[in-house]
Design a protein around this motif. Structure first.
Motif, mmCIF file in Angstrom:
data_model
loop_
_atom_site.group_PDB
_atom_site.id
_atom_site.type_symbol
_atom_site.label_atom_id
_atom_site.label_comp_id
_atom_site.label_asym_id
_atom_site.label_seq_id
_atom_site.Cartn_x
_atom_site.Cartn_y
_atom_site.Cartn_z
ATOM 1 N N LYS A 236 0.897 -1.260 0.088
ATOM 2 C CA LYS A 236 0.091 0.069 0.014
ATOM 3 C C LYS A 236 0.665 1.476 0.195
ATOM 4 O O LYS A 236 0.212 2.519 -0.429
ATOM 5 N N TYR A 237 2.043 1.252 0.242
ATOM 6 C CA TYR A 237 3.095 2.363 0.129
ATOM 7 C C TYR A 237 3.584 2.714 -1.191
ATOM 8 O O TYR A 237 4.108 4.012 -1.129
ATOM 9 N N HIS A 238 3.451 1.701 -1.886
ATOM 10 C CA HIS A 238 3.710 2.285 -3.399
ATOM 11 C C HIS A 238 5.150 2.746 -3.462
ATOM 12 O O HIS A 238 5.481 3.804 -4.052
ATOM 13 N N VAL A 239 6.063 1.915 -2.867
ATOM 14 C CA VAL A 239 7.493 2.409 -2.719
ATOM 15 C C VAL A 239 8.212 2.765 -3.970
ATOM 16 O O VAL A 239 9.161 3.653 -3.964
ATOM 17 N N LEU A 240 7.829 2.244 -4.974
ATOM 18 C CA LEU A 240 8.521 2.486 -6.335
ATOM 19 C C LEU A 240 7.812 3.694 -7.032
ATOM 20 O O LEU A 240 8.212 4.154 -8.235
ATOM 21 N N GLY A 241 6.901 4.484 -6.378
ATOM 22 C CA GLY A 241 6.208 5.568 -6.954
ATOM 23 C C GLY A 241 7.266 6.660 -7.377
ATOM 24 O O GLY A 241 7.800 6.997 -6.105
ATOM 25 N N ARG A 242 7.195 7.211 -8.356
ATOM 26 C CA ARG A 242 8.295 8.274 -8.783
ATOM 27 C C ARG A 242 9.723 8.046 -8.347
ATOM 28 O O ARG A 242 10.419 8.986 -7.832
ATOM 29 N N ILE A 243 10.106 6.813 -8.408
ATOM 30 C CA ILE A 243 11.526 6.447 -7.845
ATOM 31 C C ILE A 243 12.359 7.287 -8.670
ATOM 32 O O ILE A 243 13.645 7.411 -8.037
ATOM 33 N N TRP A 244 12.332 7.638 -9.942
ATOM 34 C CA TRP A 244 13.280 8.386 -10.680
ATOM 35 C C TRP A 244 13.466 9.731 -10.095
ATOM 36 O O TRP A 244 14.589 10.244 -10.601
ATOM 37 N N ARG A 245 12.611 10.266 -9.046
ATOM 38 C CA ARG A 245 12.850 11.475 -8.952
ATOM 39 C C ARG A 245 13.830 11.714 -7.366
ATOM 40 O O ARG A 245 13.468 10.734 -6.534
ATOM 41 N N ILE A 246 14.733 12.403 -7.606
ATOM 42 C CA ILE A 246 15.381 12.590 -6.218
ATOM 43 C C ILE A 246 14.916 13.817 -5.337
ATOM 44 O O ILE A 246 14.817 14.926 -5.836
ATOM 45 N N ASP A 247 14.618 13.424 -4.161
ATOM 46 C CA ASP A 247 13.998 14.491 -3.281
ATOM 47 C C ASP A 247 14.935 15.008 -2.514
ATOM 48 O O ASP A 247 15.550 14.696 -1.527
ATOM 49 N N TRP A 248 15.534 16.203 -3.094
ATOM 50 C CA TRP A 248 16.765 16.990 -2.579
ATOM 51 C C TRP A 248 16.335 17.464 -1.124
ATOM 52 O O TRP A 248 17.309 17.389 -0.210
ATOM 53 N N LEU A 249 15.095 18.037 -0.998
ATOM 54 C CA LEU A 249 14.862 18.580 0.290
ATOM 55 C C LEU A 249 14.948 17.310 1.474
ATOM 56 O O LEU A 249 15.432 17.429 2.440
ATOM 57 N N LEU A 250 14.170 16.138 1.245
ATOM 58 C CA LEU A 250 14.438 15.048 2.264
ATOM 59 C C LEU A 250 15.631 14.589 2.298
ATOM 60 O O LEU A 250 16.129 14.070 3.102
ATOM 61 N N MET A 251 16.530 14.583 1.073
ATOM 62 C CA MET A 251 17.906 14.097 1.090
ATOM 63 C C MET A 251 18.835 14.796 2.134
ATOM 64 O O MET A 251 19.557 14.217 2.796
ATOM 65 N N ARG A 252 18.337 16.251 1.899
ATOM 66 C CA ARG A 252 19.316 17.202 2.889
ATOM 67 C C ARG A 252 19.070 16.653 4.403
ATOM 68 O O ARG A 252 20.126 16.554 5.368
ATOM 69 N N GLN A 253 17.662 16.466 4.692
ATOM 70 C CA GLN A 253 17.313 16.033 6.099
ATOM 71 C C GLN A 253 18.150 14.645 6.507
ATOM 72 O O GLN A 253 18.669 14.575 7.544
#
Length: 473
Positions: A236-253
Motif C-alpha cells: 500500500k505504500y507504493h515504494v517505487l512510485g516516482r522512484i526516478w525523482r530525487i527528493d533533494w529536500l528530504l535528502m538534505r534532512q
C-alpha cells in the motif's frame, strides 16, 4: 491535601501506566528479536566466508582479514547514512503519513546509490592503501583480489539496509530475517563453488569469494524489494512510485541525521582498531586474546543493536504522533530491556570464559594456555564494557528516533578518544597493566558515552513532556 477522588484515581493511573509499559515491552520485543537475529545471520555469513577461505591457506586468511577491514570501514560510513531511513520513516508512520514513509525509503535508496559510487574507490584501491600502511606486498595483492569481488556489493547491501529500515519502521521487520536466513546457505554454496571452481565454474579463489558475496547482496536486495513493492502490508505504500525523482529536500534532512551517525560509527570502530594496535605493541599473545574477546563482543552486540533499532522505531512512532509520554516510555523500556538481556549474556560469558577461549584456540599448543588465560581475563574485565556498550547502543537508537545525532557525535568523540583511548594507553603502558589496562580504558570510555546518552535522552524527553503540558494548559 489529597482529595478522596485523587486517592481513588491513583490505583487506576498506576494500573494504566503498568499496562502501557507491558504493551511497550511487547512491541519492542516484536521489533528487536527479528532484527537481532538478522544481524546474527549476517555474522554467520561472514564466519562461513572465513571458514571457506581458510581452506586456501594461512596467507589467504590474512589477506581476507585485511580486505575485510578496508571494506568494513568503507561500508560503515554508508551504513550510518542509510540508517537514517528508519527514524524518518518511523516518524512518518506515527504521524499517519504514508506518503512521507514512501519518500523516506525512496531517498534512502538514492542516497545509498550516490554514496556507494565514491565509497567503491577505497576497496578498488585497497592494495595501494595496504602497502602504504606497511603490509606485505604478497598479502596486499591477494587482499586486492578479494576486494575486487566485494566492492560491487556496496550499493545492493546499502539498498537492502534501507529496505530493512523501512520494514522495521512500519512494524514488519520479519521479511529481512527470512531473506537473511535463506541467504546463509546460498552464500555458503556460492562462495564454495566460485572459490574452488566446481560444477563447471571457473576457479576464482579470493576473487570468487568476494564476487559470491556481491551476488548474494544483489539477491537479498531484489528479494527485499519484491517484499516492499508487492507484498502486504508494504504494497500500500507504493515504494517505487516516482522512484526516478530525487527528493533533494528530504535528502538534505537524511544527510543531516545520518552523517553524524556514520562518523560516530567510525569513531567507535576506530577506537577498536587503535586498541588492536596497542595490543600489538604489547605482545602477540595480547593481540590474539584481544581479537577473541572482540569477536565475543561482536556477537553480544547484536542483541542490544536489535533493541537499539527497535528503540529508534518506537521513539520515532511516538514523536510522529506527538505523544511525549510515549517517547519517554519507549526509551525507558528499551534501555531496561537492553540492560537485563546484556547483563544476562555477560554473566553467561563470565561463567563460560575459559570454555569460550578454548573453543577459539584449542589446547594443543603450549603457548595456547597463556592466550586462553589472558582471553578469559579480558572477558572478565570486559564485563562492564559489554553492559555499557549495550546501554549506549540502545540509548543512541532512542535518540535517533528523535533525530538527535549531532550532540551524540560530540559525546562519542569525547568519550571514545579523549577518555577511552587516553585511559587505555595510559593504563596499558604507564601503570604496567598491559592488555588488561587497554580493556579498562575501553570500558571507561564506553561507560561515559552510555551515561551521556542516557542523560541526553532524559533531558530531551523531559523537554517534550514540559512542552506538552504547556500546550495543554
Amino acid at each position: 491535601m489529597t482529595s478522596l477522588d485523587e486517592i481513588r484515581r491513583a490505583p487506576v493511573a498506576t494500573a494504566a501506566s503498568g499496562h502501557h509499559l507491558a504493551i511497550e515491552l511487547t512491541e519492542t520485543l516484536k521489533l528487536a528479536v527479528p532484527i537481532a537475529l538478522t544481524q546474527l545471520g549476517q555474522i554467520a555469513m561472514m564466519t562461513t566466508d572465513l571458514a571457506l577461505i581458510g581452506r586456501l591457506g594461512d596467507e589467504a586468511v590474512a589477506a581476507a582479514a585485511l580486505a575485510s577491514s578496508v571494506f568494513f570501514i568503507t561500508f560503515t560510513f554508508g551504513m550510518g547514512l542509510v540508517s537514517a531511513v528508519a527514524p524518518l520513516a518511523a516518524q512518518a508512520f506515527g504521524a499517519r503519513n504514508p506518503r512521507m514513509v514512501r519518500r523516506s525509503l525512496r531517498v534512502g535508496l538514492w542516497a545509498a546509490l550516490l554514496i556507494s559510487l565514491p565509497l567503491m574507490a577505497l576497496p578498488l584501491y585497497g592494495e595501494q592503501i595496504l602497502l602504504t600502511l606497511g603490509q606485505a606486498p604478497a598479502t596486499a595483492r591477494r587482499a586486492q583480489e578479494y576486494l575486487l569481488g566485494l566492492a560491487w556489493g556496496i550499493a545492493p547491501a546499502l539498498w537492502f539496509l534501507a529496505i530493512r529500515g523501512f520494514m522495521g519502521a512500519v512494524n514488519r521487520p520479519e521479511p529481512g530475517l527470512w531473506i537473511t536466513l535463506a541467504a546463509i546457505p546460498a552464500n555458503a554454496v556460492l562462495v564454495y563453488l566460485l572459490i574452488h571452481g566446481e560444477w563447471g565454474l571457473p576457479r576464482l579463489e579470493l576473487f570468487g569469494a568476494g564476487l559470491a558475496t556481491t551476488m548474494i547482496n544483489f539477491g537479498m536486495f531484489l528479494a527485499g524489494l519484491w517484499f516492499a513493492h508487492g507484498r502486504r502490508p508494504f504494497k500500500k505504500y507504493h515504494v517505487l512510485g516516482r522512484i526516478w525523482r530525487i527528493d533533494w529536500l528530504l535528502m538534505r534532512q537524511l544527510v543531516v541525521i545520518g552523517a553524524p551517525i556514520s562518523i560516530s560509527f567510525l569513531l567507535e570502530y576506530g577506537l577498536f582498531a587503535a586498541a588492536a594496535l596497542l595490543m600489538g605493541l604489547i605482545s602477540t599473545t595480547a593481540l590474539a586474546a584481544h581479537q577473541i574477546a572482540l569477536q565475543v563482543t561482536a556477537i553480544l552486540f547484536m542483541v542490544p543493536f536489535g533493541i537499539g533499532i527497535a528503540a529508534t522505531v518506537r521513539v520515532g512512532h511516538a514523536v510522529g504522533r506527538g505523544d511525549a509520554p510515549a517517547v519517554k516510555r519507549a526509551g525507558l523500556v528499551a534501555t531496561t530491556l537492553g540492560i537485563v538481556l546484556v547483563s544476562s549474556l555477560t554473566l553467561a560469558v563470565i561463567l563460560a570464559r575459559f570454555a569460550i577461549a578454548r573453543f577459539f584456540l584449542g589446547e594443543g599448543m603450549e603457548s595456547g594456555g597463556v592466550v586462553i588465560e589472558l582471553t578469559a581475563t579480558l572477558l572478565m574485565v570486559g564485563a562492564t564494557f559489554f553492559v555499557a556498550d549495550g546501554i549506549q547502543t540502545v540509548a543512541a537508537g532512542a535518540l535517533r528516533g528523535m533525530n538527535d545525532t549531532r550532540i551524540p557525535l560530540l559525546f562519542a568523540a569525547i568519550s571514545y578518544w579523549l577518555i577511552g583511548f587516553s585511559a587505555a594507553y595510559g593504563l596499558a603502558f604507564w601503570t604496567g597493566l598491559g592488555a588488561v589496562g587497554v580493556w579498562i580504558g575501553l570500558s571507561c570510555g564506553t561507560a561515559l558515552y552510555a551515561l551521556l546518552l542516557v542523560l541526553r535522552f532524559r533531558r530531551l524527553a523531559g523537554h517534550l513532556e514540559r512542552a506538552r503540558m504547556v500546550a495543554v494548559n
